[in-house]
Design a protein around this motif. Structure first.
Motif, PDB file in Angstrom:
ATOM      1  N   ALA A 214       6.629  14.790   9.987  1.00  0.00           N
ATOM      2  CA  ALA A 214       7.357  13.520  10.041  1.00  0.00           C
ATOM      3  C   ALA A 214       8.863  13.752  10.065  1.00  0.00           C
ATOM      4  CB  ALA A 214       6.973  12.654   8.841  1.00  0.00           C
ATOM      5  N   VAL A 215       9.344  14.736   9.302  1.00  0.00           N
ATOM      6  CA  VAL A 215      10.772  15.047   9.305  1.00  0.00           C
ATOM      7  C   VAL A 215      11.208  15.516  10.690  1.00  0.00           C
ATOM      8  CG1 VAL A 215      12.512  16.659   8.425  1.00  0.00           C
ATOM      9  CG2 VAL A 215      10.946  15.522   6.837  1.00  0.00           C
ATOM     10  N   LEU A 216      10.407  16.353  11.336  1.00  0.00           N
ATOM     11  CA  LEU A 216      10.757  16.845  12.672  1.00  0.00           C
ATOM     12  C   LEU A 216      10.794  15.693  13.681  1.00  0.00           C
ATOM     13  CD1 LEU A 216       8.629  20.126  12.742  1.00  0.00           C
ATOM     14  CD2 LEU A 216      11.104  19.921  12.411  1.00  0.00           C
ATOM     15  N   ALA A 217       9.809  14.802  13.600  1.00  0.00           N
ATOM     16  CA  ALA A 217       9.819  13.642  14.502  1.00  0.00           C
ATOM     17  C   ALA A 217      11.012  12.749  14.199  1.00  0.00           C
ATOM     18  CB  ALA A 217       8.511  12.863  14.352  1.00  0.00           C
ATOM     19  N   HIS A 218      11.336  12.607  12.927  1.00  0.00           N
ATOM     20  CA  HIS A 218      12.477  11.792  12.515  1.00  0.00           C
ATOM     21  C   HIS A 218      13.783  12.364  13.067  1.00  0.00           C
ATOM     22  CE1 HIS A 218      14.278   8.760   9.909  1.00  0.00           C
ATOM     23  NE2 HIS A 218      15.139   9.657   9.479  1.00  0.00           N
ATOM     24  N   ARG A 219      13.814  13.693  13.262  1.00  0.00           N
ATOM     25  CA  ARG A 219      15.017  14.348  13.786  1.00  0.00           C
ATOM     26  C   ARG A 219      15.107  14.276  15.305  1.00  0.00           C
ATOM     27  NH1 ARG A 219      16.683  19.975  11.280  1.00  0.00           N
ATOM     28  NH2 ARG A 219      18.489  19.335  12.509  1.00  0.00           N
ATOM     29  N   GLY A 220      14.096  13.756  15.954  1.00  0.00           N
ATOM     30  CA  GLY A 220      14.175  13.560  17.395  1.00  0.00           C
ATOM     31  C   GLY A 220      13.243  14.412  18.226  1.00  0.00           C
ATOM     32  N   ILE A 221      12.469  15.322  17.599  1.00  0.00           N
ATOM     33  CA  ILE A 221      11.505  16.114  18.363  1.00  0.00           C
ATOM     34  C   ILE A 221      10.497  15.156  19.006  1.00  0.00           C
ATOM     35  CG2 ILE A 221       9.716  17.879  18.237  1.00  0.00           C
ATOM     36  CD1 ILE A 221      12.424  19.053  17.809  1.00  0.00           C
ATOM     37  N   ARG A 222      10.319  15.297  20.296  1.00  0.00           N
ATOM     38  CA  ARG A 222       9.505  14.320  21.028  1.00  0.00           C
ATOM     39  C   ARG A 222       8.024  14.439  20.719  1.00  0.00           C
ATOM     40  NH1 ARG A 222       7.237  10.819  21.912  1.00  0.00           N
ATOM     41  NH2 ARG A 222       6.947   9.486  23.737  1.00  0.00           N
ATOM     42  N   ARG A 223       7.520  15.666  20.565  1.00  0.00           N
ATOM     43  CA  ARG A 223       6.088  15.870  20.320  1.00  0.00           C
ATOM     44  C   ARG A 223       5.915  16.916  19.225  1.00  0.00           C
ATOM     45  NH1 ARG A 223       2.247  19.578  22.710  1.00  0.00           N
ATOM     46  NH2 ARG A 223       0.097  18.822  22.422  1.00  0.00           N
ATOM     47  N   VAL A 224       5.193  16.540  18.191  1.00  0.00           N
ATOM     48  CA  VAL A 224       4.910  17.448  17.084  1.00  0.00           C
ATOM     49  C   VAL A 224       3.396  17.566  16.945  1.00  0.00           C
ATOM     50  CG1 VAL A 224       5.227  17.954  14.632  1.00  0.00           C
ATOM     51  CG2 VAL A 224       6.997  16.697  15.891  1.00  0.00           C
ATOM     52  N   ASP A 248       2.715   8.022  18.036  1.00  0.00           N
ATOM     53  CA  ASP A 248       3.048   8.351  19.418  1.00  0.00           C
ATOM     54  C   ASP A 248       3.849   9.645  19.528  1.00  0.00           C
ATOM     55  OD1 ASP A 248       5.238   7.207  18.119  1.00  0.00           O
ATOM     56  OD2 ASP A 248       6.125   6.502  20.000  1.00  0.00           O
ATOM     57  N   ARG A 249       4.292  10.192  18.387  1.00  0.00           N
ATOM     58  CA  ARG A 249       5.111  11.410  18.381  1.00  0.00           C
ATOM     59  C   ARG A 249       4.384  12.600  17.756  1.00  0.00           C
ATOM     60  NH1 ARG A 249      10.534   9.578  17.985  1.00  0.00           N
ATOM     61  NH2 ARG A 249      11.214  11.751  18.114  1.00  0.00           N
ATOM     62  N   ILE A 250       3.449  12.322  16.837  1.00  0.00           N
ATOM     63  CA  ILE A 250       2.788  13.382  16.074  1.00  0.00           C
ATOM     64  C   ILE A 250       1.300  13.378  16.359  1.00  0.00           C
ATOM     65  CG2 ILE A 250       2.296  14.297  13.769  1.00  0.00           C
ATOM     66  CD1 ILE A 250       4.851  12.976  12.785  1.00  0.00           C
ATOM     67  N   GLU A 251       0.803  14.531  16.738  1.00  0.00           N
ATOM     68  CA  GLU A 251      -0.632  14.725  16.948  1.00  0.00           C
ATOM     69  C   GLU A 251      -1.175  15.578  15.799  1.00  0.00           C
ATOM     70  OE1 GLU A 251      -3.578  17.379  19.808  1.00  0.00           O
ATOM     71  OE2 GLU A 251      -1.554  16.882  20.502  1.00  0.00           O
ATOM     72  N   VAL A 252      -2.083  15.022  15.026  1.00  0.00           N
ATOM     73  CA  VAL A 252      -2.722  15.766  13.944  1.00  0.00           C
ATOM     74  C   VAL A 252      -3.948  16.454  14.517  1.00  0.00           C
ATOM     75  CG1 VAL A 252      -3.785  15.624  11.670  1.00  0.00           C
ATOM     76  CG2 VAL A 252      -1.857  14.137  12.234  1.00  0.00           C
ATOM     77  N   SER A 253      -3.914  17.788  14.534  1.00  0.00           N
ATOM     78  CA  SER A 253      -4.930  18.566  15.242  1.00  0.00           C
ATOM     79  C   SER A 253      -5.872  19.251  14.266  1.00  0.00           C
ATOM     80  CB  SER A 253      -4.254  19.625  16.127  1.00  0.00           C
ATOM     81  OG  SER A 253      -5.210  20.503  16.679  1.00  0.00           O
ATOM     82  N   SER A 254      -7.153  19.187  14.558  1.00  0.00           N
ATOM     83  CA  SER A 254      -8.165  19.872  13.750  1.00  0.00           C
ATOM     84  C   SER A 254      -8.561  21.198  14.376  1.00  0.00           C
ATOM     85  CB  SER A 254      -9.400  18.982  13.592  1.00  0.00           C
ATOM     86  OG  SER A 254      -9.942  18.659  14.878  1.00  0.00           O
ATOM     87  N   ASP A 255      -7.689  21.789  15.183  1.00  0.00           N
ATOM     88  CA  ASP A 255      -7.960  23.091  15.792  1.00  0.00           C
ATOM     89  C   ASP A 255      -8.316  24.089  14.701  1.00  0.00           C
ATOM     90  OD1 ASP A 255      -7.253  25.863  16.882  1.00  0.00           O
ATOM     91  OD2 ASP A 255      -7.016  24.625  18.669  1.00  0.00           O
ATOM     92  N   PRO A 256      -9.410  24.848  14.864  1.00  0.00           N
ATOM     93  CA  PRO A 256      -9.846  25.739  13.771  1.00  0.00           C
ATOM     94  C   PRO A 256      -8.886  26.891  13.497  1.00  0.00           C
ATOM     95  CG  PRO A 256     -11.159  26.102  15.758  1.00  0.00           C
ATOM     96  CD  PRO A 256     -10.328  24.895  16.014  1.00  0.00           C
ATOM     97  N   GLY A 257      -8.028  27.222  14.434  1.00  0.00           N
ATOM     98  CA  GLY A 257      -7.087  28.313  14.213  1.00  0.00           C
ATOM     99  C   GLY A 257      -5.811  27.828  13.557  1.00  0.00           C
ATOM    100  N   LEU A 258      -4.968  28.782  13.181  1.00  0.00           N
ATOM    101  CA  LEU A 258      -3.690  28.425  12.570  1.00  0.00           C
ATOM    102  C   LEU A 258      -2.789  27.747  13.589  1.00  0.00           C
ATOM    103  CD1 LEU A 258      -1.682  28.579  10.197  1.00  0.00           C
ATOM    104  CD2 LEU A 258      -1.063  30.884  10.979  1.00  0.00           C
ATOM    105  N   TYR A 259      -2.746  28.302  14.820  1.00  0.00           N
ATOM    106  CA  TYR A 259      -1.898  27.752  15.883  1.00  0.00           C
ATOM    107  C   TYR A 259      -2.714  26.858  16.821  1.00  0.00           C
ATOM    108  CZ  TYR A 259       2.072  30.908  14.998  1.00  0.00           C
ATOM    109  OH  TYR A 259       3.149  31.563  14.446  1.00  0.00           O
TER     110      TYR A 259
END
Length: 379
Positions: A214-224, A248-259
């Motif tokens: 949320a902080v990164l999106a608040h700073r203007g990052i378009r996609r987190v 619309d800016r943050i995607e919460v991902s359940s990808d099993p890996g760290l990245y």
């Protein structure tokens, strides 16, 4: 599924056994009520007997405090080194948790706590445990934690960097130590992200409550893209993102890996700070026995950065002051991953324990520094 058994008025009884810290099934369980003396409760708990409480709820809390006072009469002595002191402290904390965890309560099949003057814990238990699956025995100590987590979730934690509240869920580390959030909020963005905010991408690894995303999106990052391996954390982050109107800016991902897949202009990671074994779900945000997440972040960073991007490692040096990791070991791990340090921002902790001289780890805590390490692939 483990089942706990006891006898009530010569009638055999049983219930599902649940422990978030994976405490083993008690060897023996007896019924206890308001007539139970603290010395007797403490003695039986030390011997491994569980006490299933059937008296007044507030009396049970008083008994739990009295048992705690008896455990604390014999605190672990100081070690000959900071690391030994830390391990003795952890061992003492584990013993305390085992003894106090022997005072149990029974939740009915809909999570009703049928004790005199008991609060309504049904919603708190549903939030922590999910749908009820029948009568369940839990430790009173754990249930009090569930109740406290419900209150945190309802009230939220004020995050000045967002001008809003983050609402933590049970089992998800709450952003009560604001200094690490402030580091992410004020460190200059890498040029690759700053010069292309409308197309910039960031990864938040191990997002927890989603506060750093949320902080990164608040700073203007378009996609987190925010990742985590904990289902509780993913649900918590998703709820906070929705509450902050950042879906619309943050995607919460359940990808099993760290990245997640792909590359980003900025990758942020706030891994567990101490290489030690956690004893419960909340501690997983603090302890990582082998530094698995830290090393996973470092070794995978180069392959997931876009040209000119940076990785931000948010890490306390408390482990160094405790003798659990050296600064050189951290630098060696950074170098072995093909990275170099672009810069570093430091801050001192503001939490009360840093000034608590009665804390057995006070010397290390009072010297602690939290740093944001700016990393990039070595030239």
């Amino acid at each position: 599924m483990s089942t706990i058994h006891w006898t009530d008025n010569d009638t055999p009884r049983s219930a599902r056994w649940h422990s978030e810290s994976a405490a083993p099934l008690p060897r023996r369980t007896v019924v206890a009520d308001d007539r139970m003396k603290a010395d007797d409760a403490y003695r039986q708990a030390c011997e491994g007997t569980a006490l299933l409480w059937q008296g007044d709820f507030h009396n049970a809390r008083q008994l739990l405090r009295a048992m705690g006072h008896r455990v604390d009469r014999k605190p672990p002595g100081p070690g000959t080194s900071p690391s030994e002191s830390f391990h003795l402290h952890r061992r003492g904390s584990g013993h305390r948790a085992r003894v106090l965890g022997k005072l149990l309560v029974l939740l009915d099949e809909d999570y009703t706590l049928g004790l005199r003057r008991a609060p309504d814990v049904r919603q708190a238990c549903r939030e922590a445990y999910g749908p009820a699956t029948g009568p369940t025995a839990v430790s009173l100590r754990e249930l009090l934690g569930v109740i406290g987590a419900h209150q945190w979730r309802r009230r939220g934690v004020e995050v000045p960097a967002l001008g809003a509240r983050i609402h933590p869920h049970y089992g998800v580390f709450a952003p009560v130590r604001g200094e690490y959030v402030d580091l992410v909020a004020r460190t200059p963005l890498p040029p690759a992200a700053r010069h292309g905010l409308t197309t910039s991408t960031a990864f938040d690894l191990g997002t927890g409550t989603g506060v750093l995303a949320a902080v990164l999106a608040h700073r203007g990052i378009r996609r987190v893209v925010a990742t985590d391996i904990s289902p509780r954390a993913l649900a918590c982050a998703g709820e906070n993102v929705h509450r902050l109107a950042l879906s619309d800016r943050i995607e919460v991902s359940s990808d099993p890996g760290l990245y997640p897949e792909g590359r980003a202009h900025l990758v942020v990671c706030n891994p567990p700070w101490l290489p030690a074994r956690p004893t419960g779900p909340v501690e997983q945000g603090v302890y990582d026995p082998d530094g698995t997440m830290l090393h996973g972040f470092l070794t995978g960073l180069s392959a997931h950065l876009r040209p000119g991007g940076e990785g931000w490692l948010v890490l306390s040096d408390l482990a160094e002051h405790l003798g659990l990791r050296t600064r050189q070991q951290l630098l060696d791990a950074i170098g072995a991953a093909g990275l170099h340090v672009v810069g570093r921002s430091d801050t001192r902790p503001r939490h009360p324990r840093a000034k608590d001289t009665s804390d057995p780890l006070h010397a290390a805590r009072s010297a602690e520094t939290t740093s944001l390490w700016r990393l990039a692939p070595a030239p």
